[in-house]
Design an enzyme around this catalytic site. Structure first.
Site, PDB file in Angstrom:
ATOM      1  N   SER A   1       0.826  -1.216   0.000  1.00  0.00           N
ATOM      2  CA  SER A   1       0.000   0.000   0.000  1.00  0.00           C
ATOM      3  C   SER A   1       0.854   1.257   0.000  1.00  0.00           C
ATOM      4  O   SER A   1       0.333   2.362   0.108  1.00  0.00           O
ATOM      5  CB  SER A   1      -0.938  -0.006   1.206  1.00  0.00           C
ATOM      6  OG  SER A   1      -0.193  -0.094   2.400  1.00  0.00           O
TER       7      SER A   1
ATOM      8  N   ASN B   1      -1.564  -2.319  13.147  1.00  0.00           N
ATOM      9  CA  ASN B   1      -3.020  -2.127  13.228  1.00  0.00           C
ATOM     10  C   ASN B   1      -3.375  -0.865  14.022  1.00  0.00           C
ATOM     11  O   ASN B   1      -4.222  -0.068  13.603  1.00  0.00           O
ATOM     12  CB  ASN B   1      -3.692  -3.349  13.863  1.00  0.00           C
ATOM     13  CG  ASN B   1      -3.562  -4.576  12.985  1.00  0.00           C
ATOM     14  OD1 ASN B   1      -3.028  -4.496  11.874  1.00  0.00           O
ATOM     15  ND2 ASN B   1      -4.025  -5.714  13.481  1.00  0.00           N
TER      16      ASN B   1
ATOM     17  N   THR C   1     -38.864  27.719  -8.426  1.00  0.00           N
ATOM     18  CA  THR C   1     -39.133  26.400  -7.874  1.00  0.00           C
ATOM     19  C   THR C   1     -39.514  25.556  -9.072  1.00  0.00           C
ATOM     20  O   THR C   1     -40.135  26.068 -10.018  1.00  0.00           O
ATOM     21  CB  THR C   1     -40.282  26.410  -6.834  1.00  0.00           C
ATOM     22  OG1 THR C   1     -41.474  26.830  -7.479  1.00  0.00           O
ATOM     23  CG2 THR C   1     -39.998  27.357  -5.667  1.00  0.00           C
ATOM     24  N   HIS C   2     -39.108  24.299  -9.065  1.00  0.00           N
ATOM     25  CA  HIS C   2     -39.287  23.411 -10.220  1.00  0.00           C
ATOM     26  C   HIS C   2     -38.640  24.018 -11.466  1.00  0.00           C
ATOM     27  O   HIS C   2     -39.061  23.743 -12.573  1.00  0.00           O
ATOM     28  CB  HIS C   2     -40.770  23.132 -10.507  1.00  0.00           C
ATOM     29  CG  HIS C   2     -41.550  22.774  -9.282  1.00  0.00           C
ATOM     30  ND1 HIS C   2     -41.704  21.490  -8.835  1.00  0.00           N
ATOM     31  CD2 HIS C   2     -42.194  23.561  -8.379  1.00  0.00           C
ATOM     32  CE1 HIS C   2     -42.424  21.488  -7.721  1.00  0.00           C
ATOM     33  NE2 HIS C   2     -42.727  22.736  -7.416  1.00  0.00           N
TER      34      HIS C   2
ATOM     35  N   SER D   1     -13.002  26.174 -26.716  1.00  0.00           N
ATOM     36  CA  SER D   1     -13.265  24.953 -27.468  1.00  0.00           C
ATOM     37  C   SER D   1     -12.242  24.844 -28.587  1.00  0.00           C
ATOM     38  O   SER D   1     -11.852  25.844 -29.188  1.00  0.00           O
ATOM     39  CB  SER D   1     -14.676  25.015 -28.055  1.00  0.00           C
ATOM     40  OG  SER D   1     -14.766  24.173 -29.183  1.00  0.00           O
TER      41      SER D   1
ATOM     42  N   LYS E   1     -16.571  29.794 -28.053  1.00  0.00           N
ATOM     43  CA  LYS E   1     -16.925  29.219 -26.755  1.00  0.00           C
ATOM     44  C   LYS E   1     -16.066  29.702 -25.590  1.00  0.00           C
ATOM     45  O   LYS E   1     -14.875  29.912 -25.712  1.00  0.00           O
ATOM     46  CB  LYS E   1     -16.817  27.683 -26.809  1.00  0.00           C
ATOM     47  CG  LYS E   1     -17.830  27.003 -27.688  1.00  0.00           C
ATOM     48  CD  LYS E   1     -19.268  27.205 -27.242  1.00  0.00           C
ATOM     49  CE  LYS E   1     -19.638  26.368 -26.044  1.00  0.00           C
ATOM     50  NZ  LYS E   1     -19.626  24.938 -26.328  1.00  0.00           N
TER      51      LYS E   1
ATOM     52  N   ASN F   1     -16.149  28.010 -21.903  1.00  0.00           N
ATOM     53  CA  ASN F   1     -16.837  26.961 -21.156  1.00  0.00           C
ATOM     54  C   ASN F   1     -16.509  27.010 -19.652  1.00  0.00           C
ATOM     55  O   ASN F   1     -15.340  27.040 -19.283  1.00  0.00           O
ATOM     56  CB  ASN F   1     -16.452  25.585 -21.707  1.00  0.00           C
ATOM     57  CG  ASN F   1     -16.876  25.425 -23.154  1.00  0.00           C
ATOM     58  OD1 ASN F   1     -17.915  25.947 -23.561  1.00  0.00           O
ATOM     59  ND2 ASN F   1     -16.069  24.731 -23.947  1.00  0.00           N
TER      60      ASN F   1
ATOM     61  N   GLU G   1     -18.361  22.743 -13.910  1.00  0.00           N
ATOM     62  CA  GLU G   1     -18.820  21.405 -14.321  1.00  0.00           C
ATOM     63  C   GLU G   1     -18.032  20.316 -13.611  1.00  0.00           C
ATOM     64  O   GLU G   1     -18.588  19.291 -13.201  1.00  0.00           O
ATOM     65  CB  GLU G   1     -18.691  21.261 -15.841  1.00  0.00           C
ATOM     66  CG  GLU G   1     -19.675  22.156 -16.579  1.00  0.00           C
ATOM     67  CD  GLU G   1     -19.369  22.224 -18.058  1.00  0.00           C
ATOM     68  OE1 GLU G   1     -20.182  21.739 -18.844  1.00  0.00           O
ATOM     69  OE2 GLU G   1     -18.310  22.747 -18.445  1.00  0.00           O
TER      70      GLU G   1
ATOM     71  N   TYR H   1      -9.365  -5.795  13.105  1.00  0.00           N
ATOM     72  CA  TYR H   1      -8.704  -5.399  11.859  1.00  0.00           C
ATOM     73  C   TYR H   1      -8.796  -6.483  10.792  1.00  0.00           C
ATOM     74  O   TYR H   1      -8.571  -7.658  11.071  1.00  0.00           O
ATOM     75  CB  TYR H   1      -7.212  -5.068  12.113  1.00  0.00           C
ATOM     76  CG  TYR H   1      -6.516  -4.663  10.836  1.00  0.00           C
ATOM     77  CD1 TYR H   1      -6.611  -3.365  10.355  1.00  0.00           C
ATOM     78  CD2 TYR H   1      -5.824  -5.603  10.068  1.00  0.00           C
ATOM     79  CE1 TYR H   1      -6.023  -2.999   9.152  1.00  0.00           C
ATOM     80  CE2 TYR H   1      -5.231  -5.249   8.867  1.00  0.00           C
ATOM     81  CZ  TYR H   1      -5.340  -3.940   8.418  1.00  0.00           C
ATOM     82  OH  TYR H   1      -4.767  -3.582   7.225  1.00  0.00           O
TER      83      TYR H   1
ATOM     84  N   GLN I   1      -7.359  -1.672   4.490  1.00  0.00           N
ATOM     85  CA  GLN I   1      -6.251  -0.946   3.871  1.00  0.00           C
ATOM     86  C   GLN I   1      -6.745   0.042   2.813  1.00  0.00           C
ATOM     87  O   GLN I   1      -6.148   1.087   2.600  1.00  0.00           O
ATOM     88  CB  GLN I   1      -5.267  -1.940   3.250  1.00  0.00           C
ATOM     89  CG  GLN I   1      -4.106  -1.306   2.536  1.00  0.00           C
ATOM     90  CD  GLN I   1      -2.950  -2.271   2.357  1.00  0.00           C
ATOM     91  OE1 GLN I   1      -2.169  -2.473   3.275  1.00  0.00           O
ATOM     92  NE2 GLN I   1      -2.836  -2.859   1.182  1.00  0.00           N
TER      93      GLN I   1
ATOM     94  N   LYS J   1      -7.996   4.258   2.880  1.00  0.00           N
ATOM     95  CA  LYS J   1      -7.244   5.481   2.610  1.00  0.00           C
ATOM     96  C   LYS J   1      -7.402   5.979   1.173  1.00  0.00           C
ATOM     97  O   LYS J   1      -7.318   7.173   0.925  1.00  0.00           O
ATOM     98  CB  LYS J   1      -5.766   5.256   2.958  1.00  0.00           C
ATOM     99  CG  LYS J   1      -5.552   5.169   4.474  1.00  0.00           C
ATOM    100  CD  LYS J   1      -4.168   4.745   4.879  1.00  0.00           C
ATOM    101  CE  LYS J   1      -3.902   3.280   4.696  1.00  0.00           C
ATOM    102  NZ  LYS J   1      -4.829   2.360   5.397  1.00  0.00           N
TER     103      LYS J   1
HETATM  104  N1  ARG Z   1      -0.978  -1.078   5.351  1.00  0.00           N
HETATM  105  C1  ARG Z   1      -1.894  -1.595   6.339  1.00  0.00           C
HETATM  106  C2  ARG Z   1      -3.192  -0.767   6.265  1.00  0.00           C
HETATM  107  O1  ARG Z   1      -3.171   0.273   5.715  1.00  0.00           O
HETATM  108  C3  ARG Z   1      -1.304  -1.480   7.695  1.00  0.00           C
HETATM  109  C4  ARG Z   1      -1.841  -2.455   8.651  1.00  0.00           C
HETATM  110  C5  ARG Z   1      -1.352  -3.830   8.331  1.00  0.00           C
HETATM  111  N2  ARG Z   1      -1.757  -4.744   9.304  1.00  0.00           N
HETATM  112  C6  ARG Z   1      -1.628  -6.071   9.136  1.00  0.00           C
HETATM  113  N3  ARG Z   1      -2.054  -6.795  10.095  1.00  0.00           N
HETATM  114  N4  ARG Z   1      -1.112  -6.559   8.060  1.00  0.00           N
HETATM  115  O2  ARG Z   1      -4.219  -1.163   6.749  1.00  0.00           O
END
Ligand code: ARG
Length: 479
Positions: free
Chosen positions: A38, A124, A169-170, A291, A297, A299, A304, A331, A336, A339
């Protein structure tokens, strides 16, 4: 304490977990690493991971695991790691995630002493802590961008205090309102977003560190001390919950989705009002594009893109909720991916909010066009009120004005095109002063109720908006 070096798969590839795996198996499959790693997503957590590691080192000193000299060495090492990361140190293939990467660099900097830092903690509780710290910071940054847009709205609204335009409205012409009143209708949703972001920050400010992998650390480190050092407002009450609680991310994604929805609505209003058919507003040149084919144009792309971003926010929120919904407690690696959604939502909004503010700042409103769109039929409600003031019931009045509208429409005009005789035929309470009731300015002046579009009410609203920005800005959002 003497440190005996451990040599094995873990040492070779700098994994945090290699020991129980046979060296002969040749390490994990590249296909697994590509999926499992990750680092490409979570690297940005590094400043928080370093900060929490320093606090953890102090905690370990408090329970006698580290000497003060070792704490100092780890802190020095972490500072050096931070410098390298700041300078763009690249990760290597075995750097599974930001925690592993920092651990490797720390070993690189200070050698064996680094091996003691992971005592009593797990990735964790570490990742949950770092992500919460990132979220607290992100909530403050987002709040700044929301506030900036509110300022832009307020500034423009004060310029539209005398402009009269149709309300819809509408998407059908309704009753005249002041331009300021329309624009401020986009201020208050953002004010609620501001409050929501504060609450997101508070939800994130519960410290998981000390929860360990799931059962709580076996070292009685003062979590209160960690809480204070790291700027949290409380410590988690249950370690199993602490390593799996992603409510704060769901709340952030909901807040983000709602912000984007509010931006989408503002954008949509401006897009409609900016069309040639409406012509209420002319867009500037800094937040629009041309454009490649049609030379004429201009834009309004930023608006948007803002409108479109609401869909992505909703996707992120749905993705996280669907993930959480399928999990047992504690966990699980599915987490993971939390994020990805969090970072995408915040990154996107931090691009979109200033772009919407910028677009609005250079909007050139056209009060004459706005007023010209207020056809006399929009004063139908005022006409009914006129009759009520003269003694009619509202139902009677509504019926009489309705008949007149039908009549005007069949002649291809609106209320003002009817002769006075038509008014008298519709209701005998109509007198020559009725022409005044057909004025948009008078219609607006009639609505001097708190929160209404009357000029005094709008002036009060502007003052209220101004005060909101001042008062709340004085309470710092940051720890
Ligand atoms: N990269 C992991 C995450 O974002 C970290 C935690 C990993 N924990 C594990 N037991 N492998 O969640």
């Amino acid at each position: 304490m003497t440190t005996v070096a451990f040599r094995g798969a873990a040492a070779k590839s700098h994994r945090l977990w290699g020991g129980r795996f046979r060296e002969a198996s040749g390490g994990s499959a590249p296909e697994f690493d590509a999926l499992n790693n990750s680092i490409g997503v979570d690297l940005r957590l590094w400043p928080f991971d370093i900060e929490l590691s320093k606090a953890w080192a102090m905690g370990l000193y408090g329970v006698g695991v580290l000497t003060l000299a070792e704490v100092n060495e780890i802190e020095r090492g972490l500072d050096a790691v931070a410098e390298r990361l700041e300078a763009g140190e690249p990760a290597v293939a075995s750097d599974e995630d930001v925690h592993t990467f920092i651990d490797r660099l720390l070993h690189d900097e200070i050698g064996a002493a680094a091996s003691k830092l992971h005592t009593g903690r797990s990735r964790n509780d570490q990742v949950a802590t770092a992500t919460r710290m990132w979220t607290m910071d992100a909530a403050s940054r987002l709040d700044g961008a929301v506030r900036a847009l509110q300022h832009a709205i307020l500034d423009k609204a004060t310029m539209l205090e005398d402009a009269i335009m149709p309300s819809y409205t509408h998407l059908q012409r309704s009753i005249p309102i002041l331009g300021a009143h329309w624009l401020l209708s986009h201020f208050w949703p953002l004010d609620r977003d501001h409050a929501r972001l504060r609450s997101v920050r508070q939800s994130a400010a519960v410290l998981p560190l000390g929860a360990g992998a799931v059962a709580g650390s076996a070292y009685p480190i003062s979590r209160t001390l960690l809480q204070g050092t790291l700027g949290f407002e409380a410590v988690s009450a249950n370690s199993v919950d602490a390593v799996s609680d992603r409510d704060f991310i769901a709340e952030m994604l909901f807040a983000a989705t709602l912000i984007a929805t509010h931006l989408s609505r503002l954008a949509e209003d401006l897009l409609i009002y900016g069309s040639s058919e409406f012509g209420f507003v002319k867009f500037g040149e800094r937040f629009t594009s041309g454009s490649s084919m049609m030379p004429q144009k201009r834009n309004p792309d930023a608006l948007e893109l803002a409108r479109g971003s609401a869909a992505r926010m909703l996707g992120n929120l749905t993705s996280l909720l669907a993930t959480l919904k399928g999990l047992p407690s504690s966990y699980n690696k599915d987490l993971q991916d939390d994020k990805r959604t969090l970072f995408d939502a915040v990154d996107t909004l931090l691009l979109v909010l200033p772009a919407v503010a910028g677009t609005l700042e250079e909007c050139d409103f056209q009060p004459r066009k706005m007023l010209a769109a207020c056809s006399s039929s929009m004063m139908a409600t005022d006409l009914a009120d006129y009759l009520v003031r003269k003694g009619a019931t509202f139902r009677d009045a509504h019926g009489a004005v309705g008949t007149m509208i039908r009549r005007a429409e069949s002649r291809g005009g609106d209320l003002a095109s009817l002769p006075f005789s038509a008014f008298q035929e519709a209701h005998d309470l109509f007198e020559p002063d009725v022409t005044e009731a057909l004025s948009p300015a008078r219609s607006v002046r009639q609505r001097e109720i708190a929160g209404g579009t009357g000029p005094n009410a709008v002036r009060e609203q502007i003052e209220k908006a101004r005060a909101t920005l001042v008062v709340i800005d004085q309470k710092p959002n940051a720890p």
